[in-house]
Motif scaffolding. Structure first.
Motif, PDB file in Angstrom:
ATOM      1  N   UNK A  14       9.859   1.239  -8.630  1.00  0.00           N
ATOM      2  CA  UNK A  14       9.486  -0.145  -8.357  1.00  0.00           C
ATOM      3  C   UNK A  14       8.211  -0.188  -7.518  1.00  0.00           C
ATOM      4  N   UNK A  15       7.269   0.660  -7.898  1.00  0.00           N
ATOM      5  CA  UNK A  15       5.999   0.780  -7.184  1.00  0.00           C
ATOM      6  C   UNK A  15       4.863   0.414  -8.125  1.00  0.00           C
ATOM      7  N   UNK A  16       3.865  -0.296  -7.590  1.00  0.00           N
ATOM      8  CA  UNK A  16       2.685  -0.576  -8.400  1.00  0.00           C
ATOM      9  C   UNK A  16       1.485   0.114  -7.794  1.00  0.00           C
ATOM     10  N   UNK A  17       0.589   0.531  -8.676  1.00  0.00           N
ATOM     11  CA  UNK A  17      -0.650   1.162  -8.220  1.00  0.00           C
ATOM     12  C   UNK A  17      -1.653   0.058  -7.908  1.00  0.00           C
ATOM     13  N   UNK A  18      -2.176   0.082  -6.698  1.00  0.00           N
ATOM     14  CA  UNK A  18      -3.202  -0.884  -6.299  1.00  0.00           C
ATOM     15  C   UNK A  18      -4.319  -0.133  -5.603  1.00  0.00           C
ATOM     16  N   UNK A  19      -5.548  -0.547  -5.852  1.00  0.00           N
ATOM     17  CA  UNK A  19      -6.663   0.021  -5.097  1.00  0.00           C
ATOM     18  C   UNK A  19      -6.590  -0.524  -3.669  1.00  0.00           C
ATOM     19  N   UNK A  20      -7.272   0.154  -2.761  1.00  0.00           N
ATOM     20  CA  UNK A  20      -7.263  -0.293  -1.360  1.00  0.00           C
ATOM     21  C   UNK A  20      -7.684  -1.750  -1.233  1.00  0.00           C
ATOM     22  N   UNK A  21      -8.676  -2.130  -2.022  1.00  0.00           N
ATOM     23  CA  UNK A  21      -9.188  -3.504  -1.958  1.00  0.00           C
ATOM     24  C   UNK A  21      -8.108  -4.533  -2.278  1.00  0.00           C
ATOM     25  N   UNK A  22      -7.335  -4.292  -3.336  1.00  0.00           N
ATOM     26  CA  UNK A  22      -6.290  -5.246  -3.712  1.00  0.00           C
ATOM     27  C   UNK A  22      -4.994  -5.044  -2.940  1.00  0.00           C
ATOM     28  N   UNK A  23      -4.854  -3.902  -2.299  1.00  0.00           N
ATOM     29  CA  UNK A  23      -3.641  -3.609  -1.539  1.00  0.00           C
ATOM     30  C   UNK A  23      -3.749  -4.063  -0.088  1.00  0.00           C
ATOM     31  N   UNK A  24      -4.823  -3.621   0.621  1.00  0.00           N
ATOM     32  CA  UNK A  24      -4.874  -3.860   2.068  1.00  0.00           C
ATOM     33  C   UNK A  24      -6.194  -4.391   2.612  1.00  0.00           C
ATOM     34  N   UNK A  25      -7.325  -3.979   2.053  1.00  0.00           N
ATOM     35  CA  UNK A  25      -8.595  -4.229   2.745  1.00  0.00           C
ATOM     36  C   UNK A  25      -9.393  -5.425   2.248  1.00  0.00           C
ATOM     37  N   UNK A  26      -9.182  -5.856   1.024  1.00  0.00           N
ATOM     38  CA  UNK A  26      -9.968  -6.949   0.465  1.00  0.00           C
ATOM     39  C   UNK A  26      -9.568  -8.312   1.004  1.00  0.00           C
ATOM     40  N   UNK A  27     -10.450  -9.270   0.820  1.00  0.00           N
ATOM     41  CA  UNK A  27     -10.195 -10.638   1.273  1.00  0.00           C
ATOM     42  C   UNK A  27      -8.905 -11.195   0.667  1.00  0.00           C
TER      43      UNK A  27
END
Length: 88
Positions: A41-54
């Motif tokens: 139940x895990x999705x792959x997200x880039x840092x931007x879409x996971x934690x750092x992006x607006x």
């Protein structure tokens, strides 16, 4: 979930966007009582879409994030599992 780092961000992949940051694992959010979800139940997200992006998942709540991008985390979890299976 080290294998997640070897596949693209599920959101970038789905939208056809160029991924600009490394891929991270994001466990399904918004269900249960704070228990860690299964790796399935895990999705792959880039840092931007996971934690750092607006508009990162952790800057918005789950509902706002899904509305912003027009996709559910459950769909991206399924896509992540497909990408992981293709990568074997």
């Amino acid at each position: 979930m080290a294998a997640i780092q070897n596949i693209p961000c599920s959101l970038c992949h789905h939208k056809g966007w160029q991924q600009r940051t490394r891929t991270m694992a994001h466990h399904r959010h918004g269900y249960g009582a704070g228990k860690k979800e299964s790796d399935l139940l895990t999705m792959s997200l880039c840092e931007e879409h996971h934690q750092t992006g607006e508009n990162a998942f952790h800057r918005l709540n789950r509902v706002a994030w899904e509305e912003k991008f027009g996709v559910t985390q459950d769909f991206l979890i399924e896509l992540t599992n497909e990408l992981l299976n293709e990568n074997h």
